[in-house]
Scaffold this active site. Structure first.
Site, PDB file in Angstrom:
ATOM      1  N   GLU A  96      -0.983  -8.086   1.804  1.00  0.00           N
ATOM      2  CA  GLU A  96      -0.555  -6.693   1.743  1.00  0.00           C
ATOM      3  C   GLU A  96       0.255  -6.314   2.766  1.00  0.00           C
ATOM      4  O   GLU A  96       0.333  -6.580   4.106  1.00  0.00           O
ATOM      5  CB  GLU A  96      -1.971  -5.946   1.975  1.00  0.00           C
ATOM      6  CG  GLU A  96      -1.698  -4.463   1.916  1.00  0.00           C
ATOM      7  CD  GLU A  96      -2.805  -3.452   2.703  1.00  0.00           C
ATOM      8  OE1 GLU A  96      -3.562  -4.124   3.336  1.00  0.00           O
ATOM      9  OE2 GLU A  96      -3.173  -2.581   2.359  1.00  0.00           O
ATOM     10  N   ASP A 101      -1.330   0.031  -4.725  1.00  0.00           N
ATOM     11  CA  ASP A 101      -2.608   0.911  -5.144  1.00  0.00           C
ATOM     12  C   ASP A 101      -2.151   2.286  -5.594  1.00  0.00           C
ATOM     13  O   ASP A 101      -2.971   2.578  -6.733  1.00  0.00           O
ATOM     14  CB  ASP A 101      -3.646   0.704  -3.943  1.00  0.00           C
ATOM     15  CG  ASP A 101      -3.107   1.005  -2.658  1.00  0.00           C
ATOM     16  OD1 ASP A 101      -1.658   1.316  -2.591  1.00  0.00           O
ATOM     17  OD2 ASP A 101      -3.789   1.150  -1.838  1.00  0.00           O
ATOM     18  N   HIS A 102      -1.310   2.559  -5.224  1.00  0.00           N
ATOM     19  CA  HIS A 102      -0.983   4.192  -5.337  1.00  0.00           C
ATOM     20  C   HIS A 102       0.267   4.668  -4.555  1.00  0.00           C
ATOM     21  O   HIS A 102       0.856   3.681  -3.746  1.00  0.00           O
ATOM     22  CB  HIS A 102      -1.815   5.123  -4.939  1.00  0.00           C
ATOM     23  CG  HIS A 102      -2.286   5.089  -3.507  1.00  0.00           C
ATOM     24  ND1 HIS A 102      -1.666   5.434  -2.455  1.00  0.00           N
ATOM     25  CD2 HIS A 102      -3.259   4.524  -3.080  1.00  0.00           C
ATOM     26  CE1 HIS A 102      -2.122   5.040  -1.516  1.00  0.00           C
ATOM     27  NE2 HIS A 102      -3.234   4.341  -1.537  1.00  0.00           N
ATOM     28  N   SER A 114      -7.110   4.044  -1.329  1.00  0.00           N
ATOM     29  CA  SER A 114      -7.009   2.400  -1.115  1.00  0.00           C
ATOM     30  C   SER A 114      -7.967   1.671  -1.329  1.00  0.00           C
ATOM     31  O   SER A 114      -7.981   0.429  -1.786  1.00  0.00           O
ATOM     32  CB  SER A 114      -6.191   1.826  -0.058  1.00  0.00           C
ATOM     33  OG  SER A 114      -5.074   2.597   0.381  1.00  0.00           O
ATOM     34  N   HIS A 172       1.770   8.902   4.702  1.00  0.00           N
ATOM     35  CA  HIS A 172       0.943   9.854   5.343  1.00  0.00           C
ATOM     36  C   HIS A 172       1.662  10.492   6.701  1.00  0.00           C
ATOM     37  O   HIS A 172       1.282  11.828   6.963  1.00  0.00           O
ATOM     38  CB  HIS A 172      -0.389   9.069   5.914  1.00  0.00           C
ATOM     39  CG  HIS A 172      -1.256   8.770   5.050  1.00  0.00           C
ATOM     40  ND1 HIS A 172      -1.903   9.602   4.111  1.00  0.00           N
ATOM     41  CD2 HIS A 172      -1.721   7.366   4.395  1.00  0.00           C
ATOM     42  CE1 HIS A 172      -2.584   8.853   3.352  1.00  0.00           C
ATOM     43  NE2 HIS A 172      -2.385   7.680   3.459  1.00  0.00           N
ATOM     44  N   ASP A 227       0.929  -0.943   0.088  1.00  0.00           N
ATOM     45  CA  ASP A 227      -0.068  -0.047   0.200  1.00  0.00           C
ATOM     46  C   ASP A 227       0.898   1.130  -0.070  1.00  0.00           C
ATOM     47  O   ASP A 227       1.801   1.512   0.840  1.00  0.00           O
ATOM     48  CB  ASP A 227      -0.869  -0.068   1.251  1.00  0.00           C
ATOM     49  CG  ASP A 227      -2.139   0.817   1.169  1.00  0.00           C
ATOM     50  OD1 ASP A 227      -2.010   1.980   0.642  1.00  0.00           O
ATOM     51  OD2 ASP A 227      -3.393   0.382   1.340  1.00  0.00           O
ATOM     52  N   ASP A 279       2.331   2.897   3.072  1.00  0.00           N
ATOM     53  CA  ASP A 279       1.045   3.963   3.184  1.00  0.00           C
ATOM     54  C   ASP A 279       1.182   5.078   4.319  1.00  0.00           C
ATOM     55  O   ASP A 279       1.352   6.123   4.335  1.00  0.00           O
ATOM     56  CB  ASP A 279      -0.046   3.338   2.658  1.00  0.00           C
ATOM     57  CG  ASP A 279      -1.170   4.565   2.602  1.00  0.00           C
ATOM     58  OD1 ASP A 279      -0.943   5.238   1.764  1.00  0.00           O
ATOM     59  OD2 ASP A 279      -2.221   4.571   3.519  1.00  0.00           O
ATOM     60  N   THR A 325      -7.968  -2.174   1.688  1.00  0.00           N
ATOM     61  CA  THR A 325      -7.314  -3.005   0.761  1.00  0.00           C
ATOM     62  C   THR A 325      -7.714  -4.681   1.034  1.00  0.00           C
ATOM     63  O   THR A 325      -8.202  -4.995  -0.238  1.00  0.00           O
ATOM     64  CB  THR A 325      -5.675  -3.251   0.852  1.00  0.00           C
ATOM     65  OG1 THR A 325      -5.132  -1.751   0.901  1.00  0.00           O
ATOM     66  CG2 THR A 325      -5.064  -3.714  -0.370  1.00  0.00           C
TER      67      THR A 325
HETATM   68 MG    MG Z   1      -4.087  -0.985   2.591  1.00  0.00          MG
HETATM   69 ZN    ZN Z   2      -3.248   6.117   2.222  1.00  0.00          ZN
END
Ligand code: MG
Ligand code: ZN
Length: 378
Positions: A269, A316-317, A95, A278, A54, A274, A148
């Site tokens: 995952e 995902d990004h 996500s 953040h 993620d 991620d 996710t």
């Molecule tokens: Mg996730």
């Molecule tokens: Zn995020």
């Protein structure tokens, strides 16, 4: 002279024809790749393991690589592609929409869990696999109800409906799940105890308060759920260390659950790369990236030995608009961030095993779903 002579006229005609055919050719080159010279029939894997880091953009991978002695298991993948991560309603995906693109092949709105842009439930690859008689599993370093993993098993208009998402685990008989978020099952507003309901459906349910995951003895005849925390699991830096054993456990379990094994689909995952983005915390990103890469190594060991497993690793990004700044050195990364949210950069896809060649090129994130189906021969 009133009219051009015939020769001039012909030259003009030929010129026009060449111009138009040039235009034609330019149009044909985009979008999409040129056809391969002689496409060989693809080999179908029995098993697909989809690994999602993620928020894992190229910079997250680069930082993990250079912080880890210039070595990652990701370097072992023979096929690399790129996907376009945008959502139906926003160039910057979240996500939920990102995972639903992989799980169900639809572009949907941010926050959508296994539903399309009109909030209608769409079948997921995990549900497809179970319908086809395959086994299925989910492993995550967030709560198992988080966007996710949820997008593979649940259908909800919003990712915030954690307890509704948890109750969808009663609808789809996933064979093994490992992740956090026990409270969404056991300590709910509606008073139901889903851990008991799952047990009555034949699951062995265990959790971090009772047994370390490495001390659990698997019973291959029963489905298995293990909660790694009450809400969100800790970061690696604060002692979380279950992703590698959980990845190994899930592959062994799904491979051996029955004798006439038809194959399995497993999603693993690395959730917190991620969260490092953040938090604009470079060290958080790097420790989570290296942890995820270790799980990738364990999965690759399994796949290489098995020979019938397709492994796909992607994200995902990207998160953070993360950059490796001047002043960084091998082993010491100076990170900087342009946002505390996600960005729209193209996302790398790595593939190994039968059907891996399908994942070369540049394509929409939704193509991950259709390519997995093609690989399975559906
Ligand atoms: Mg996730
Ligand atoms: Zn995020």
């Amino acid at each position: 002279m009133k009219f051009p002579n015939l020769a001039t006229f012909l030259i003009l005609l030929i010129g026009l024809f060449m111009l138009s055919s040039c235009n034609q050719r330019t149009r044909d080159l985009s979008p999409g790749p040129m056809p391969a010279p002689a496409a060989k029939p693809i080999q179908h894997p029995r098993n697909i393991i989809l690994m999602i880091g993620d928020g894992m953009g190229l910079t997250q991978i680069s930082a993990g690589l250079y912080a880890n002695n210039n070595q990652l298991n990701l370097e072992k993948f023979p096929v690399i592609g790129l996907h376009k991560s945008y959502a139906s309603n926003n160039l910057i995906t979240d996500s939920a929409a990102g995972a639903t693109a992989f799980s169900a092949g639809v572009k949907t709105y941010n926050g959508a869990i296994g539903v399309d842009k009109d909030s209608m439930p769409v079948p997921t690859i995990l549900e497809d696999a179970i319908k086809q008689g395959l086994r299925a599993g989910l492993v995550s370093t967030s709560s198992i109800t988080h966007a996710t993993p949820a997008s593979f098993i649940a259908h909800a208009k919003t990712r915030r409906a954690m307890e509704d998402i948890a109750s969808d685990f009663l609808q789809t008989p996933v064979d093994i799940f490992i992740g956090g978020g026990m409270k969404y099952f056991a300590n709910r507003e509606d008073g139901r105890d889903l851990t008991k309901e799952l047990a009555s459906k034949g699951y062995v349910i265990n959790d971090y308060t009772k047994k370390e995951i490495t001390d659990v003895t698997l019973q291959f005849r029963k489905r298995f759920g293990y909660f790694t925390s009450d809400s969100e699991p800790l970061p690696v830096a604060q002692g979380r260390n279950y992703l590698v054993p959980a990845a190994k456990m899930a592959t062994v379990f799904l491979q051996n659950i029955d004798q006439d094994n038809k194959g399995f689909f497993l999603m693993i995952e690395g959730s917190q790369i991620d969260w490092g983005g953040h938090a604009k915390d470079s060290d958080y990103i790097i420790t989570e990236m290296i942890d995820f890469d270790k799980a990738i190594g364990a999965v690759l060991d399994f796949a290489r030995e098995d020979g019938e497993t397709l492994v796909i690793v992607t994200a995902d990004h990207e998160t953070g608009g993360y950059a490796i700044m001047p002043g960084s050195r091998m082993g010491r990364i100076e990170g900087a961030f342009t946002t505390d949210y996600h960005t729209a950069a193209l996302i790398p896809v790595f593939a190994f095993g039968p059907g891996a060649e399908l994942f070369a090129g540049i394509y929409e994130n939704t193509a991950i779903y259709t390519k997995m189906r093609t690989a399975f021969g559906w």
